[in-house]
Design a protein around this motif. Sequence first.
Motif, mmCIF file in Angstrom:
data_model
loop_
_atom_site.group_PDB
_atom_site.id
_atom_site.type_symbol
_atom_site.label_atom_id
_atom_site.label_comp_id
_atom_site.label_asym_id
_atom_site.label_seq_id
_atom_site.Cartn_x
_atom_site.Cartn_y
_atom_site.Cartn_z
ATOM 1 N N LEU A 206 2.681 -3.263 -1.851
ATOM 2 C CA LEU A 206 3.247 -1.944 -1.594
ATOM 3 C C LEU A 206 3.781 -1.355 -2.894
ATOM 4 O O LEU A 206 4.570 -1.983 -3.601
ATOM 5 N N LYS A 207 3.361 -0.139 -3.196
ATOM 6 C CA LYS A 207 3.861 0.593 -4.366
ATOM 7 C C LYS A 207 4.781 1.699 -3.862
ATOM 8 O O LYS A 207 4.388 2.500 -3.010
ATOM 9 N N VAL A 208 5.997 1.721 -4.388
ATOM 10 C CA VAL A 208 7.051 2.561 -3.828
ATOM 11 C C VAL A 208 7.612 3.496 -4.885
ATOM 12 O O VAL A 208 8.005 3.050 -5.975
ATOM 13 N N MET B 119 10.813 5.849 -5.566
ATOM 14 C CA MET B 119 12.171 5.986 -5.058
ATOM 15 C C MET B 119 12.844 7.205 -5.672
ATOM 16 O O MET B 119 12.861 7.372 -6.891
ATOM 17 N N LEU C 144 14.057 -3.389 -4.799
ATOM 18 C CA LEU C 144 13.204 -2.399 -5.444
ATOM 19 C C LEU C 144 13.621 -2.171 -6.899
ATOM 20 O O LEU C 144 12.781 -2.092 -7.799
ATOM 21 N N ALA D 16 6.939 -5.518 -2.890
ATOM 22 C CA ALA D 16 7.024 -4.092 -3.220
ATOM 23 C C ALA D 16 7.457 -3.930 -4.664
ATOM 24 O O ALA D 16 8.303 -4.675 -5.160
ATOM 25 N N ARG E 295 8.478 -0.782 -7.666
ATOM 26 C CA ARG E 295 8.824 0.620 -7.871
ATOM 27 C C ARG E 295 7.890 1.235 -8.913
ATOM 28 O O ARG E 295 7.689 0.667 -9.990
ATOM 29 N N SER F 33 5.037 9.422 -8.337
ATOM 30 C CA SER F 33 4.904 9.412 -6.881
ATOM 31 C C SER F 33 3.447 9.483 -6.436
ATOM 32 O O SER F 33 3.116 9.068 -5.325
ATOM 33 N N ALA G 240 2.097 6.103 -5.538
ATOM 34 C CA ALA G 240 2.855 5.344 -4.543
ATOM 35 C C ALA G 240 2.182 5.367 -3.177
ATOM 36 O O ALA G 240 1.512 6.327 -2.800
ATOM 37 N N VAL H 77 4.297 4.761 -0.460
ATOM 38 C CA VAL H 77 5.372 5.383 0.313
ATOM 39 C C VAL H 77 6.448 5.897 -0.642
ATOM 40 O O VAL H 77 6.513 5.490 -1.806
ATOM 41 N N PHE I 217 10.517 6.132 -0.954
ATOM 42 C CA PHE I 217 11.723 5.466 -0.439
ATOM 43 C C PHE I 217 12.934 6.371 -0.643
ATOM 44 O O PHE I 217 13.177 6.872 -1.747
ATOM 45 N N TRP J 80 9.198 -5.307 3.731
ATOM 46 C CA TRP J 80 8.248 -4.591 2.867
ATOM 47 C C TRP J 80 6.816 -4.781 3.368
ATOM 48 O O TRP J 80 6.016 -3.835 3.370
#
Length: 473
Positions: A84-86, A88, A138, A152, A154, A158, A161, A163, A165, A433
């Motif tokens: 998962l790439k997030v 924030m 994160l 996950a 950070r 964006s 990503a 999602v 966060f 995650w």
Amino acid sequence: MAEKSSHFVCRKTLFFLFAMATLFFFLSWFFLLGSTTTSTTTTDASSFIEDQDPNPSLQLHTTLQPDLDPEPGAKGCDWESAVLKVFMYDLPLDFHFGLLDWRPEGDSVWPDLAREVPHYPGGLNLQHSVEYWLTLDLLSSALGNRTGPCAAVRVLDSRLADVVFVPFFSSLSYNRYSKPKPPERLARNKALQERLVKFLAEQEEWKRSGGRDHVILAHHPNSMLESRMRLWPCMFVLSDFGRYPPNVANVEKDVVAPYRHMVRSYANDSSDFDSRTTLMYFQGAIHRKDGGHIREELYRLLRNEKDVHFSSGSLQQNGISQATRGMRSSKFCLNIAGDTPSSNRLFDAIASHCVPVIISDGIELPYEDVLEYSEFCVFVRSSDATKKGYLVNLVRGIGREQWTRMWERLKEVEGMFEYRYPSRKDDAVQMIWQAVARKVPFVRLKLHRLKRFAQAEDGPKRRRRFSRLRTRH
């Protein structure tokens, strides 16, 4: 005479050498013993910390940071291999760590985790602390000496990503600031939610997706009360869906996260079927609202059973110690619907290796798409549980062999419900995650379907379609 003098000098030299050798011998033993004592003390202290009641505070876990030393060859998280790439948001301080009364030394709104980890309050606040653990994990994904798993990571762009966060500590905000404090006219919790909705509506990331790829933490059932209806497209991280209409929160798009258990983890559990002398255990509030009326019915049915403990109690004062002892000496622990379908009691039972008996028809459980709860839990319909004799006979019919299988499985899965920093493989942080990552294909499907006729729409109409914070599904 010369011979005597020579003999005397020789004896004196030998005596001196012998004395020096003896001195070095004792000094060597002294340092060796000192080193051994220090090592033993350190090991014992670590064991002591691991087995203590975590509830008064998180200070032991966040200031000592025993797992932060990098392993040989550690290079931090590899964002290419993360599930998962997030992205924030850099929300202002008063949305997250500022609620913990933490203040930065410089301009950054985030703590430098290589130097300090902000302290989280103890007590009942801990039950809904998922926002704290996920944010720490994160942030630490950028540390060069990060060890352990990285489900996950950070990302700062964006567009890369999966999602977005939203690091608002909504449960803590509700617990601490849901009532106005003079001279305030508006409670701080409500004011923060209004600011958050306004902030999100202005963000390019929100406008691109209408919030459908945004992750909102609302674990306390009363958190985000003022804004949840306007944030319905988001992916919520919740304790259950008991106080949400199905068009706002549902198992299809949202994630159920475990409570943080309040009793101590049962390290070195040597109990067995015979040593756990209480058949069923329940201690908690008996008179509850909504679906919790079943507790009163079960109390009347079970209170006179000789090997059943069913009494009123709370986690205040000595309640945690009593619950710890009671659960560890019981074969089965009752998890009964209360004001909401879920409660912290289930996760206390898991931590105590007490086989949970779940009587809550509307309950949704963490990561049930990958974890089969029937291997270590007993499920009973409310309509059956309230029949006279049904529950006791059902539980008494579970013999030593079946109970032992469930007890062994409990010990295998208990780590999945543990919140830790630094996080470890398949603990609660990593499991959440991973659950979010499993929702990403559904999010993409929704976004792709919404863009079917994007080329036929003019720019302003298309932007309104995605950016508006609506109050209806």
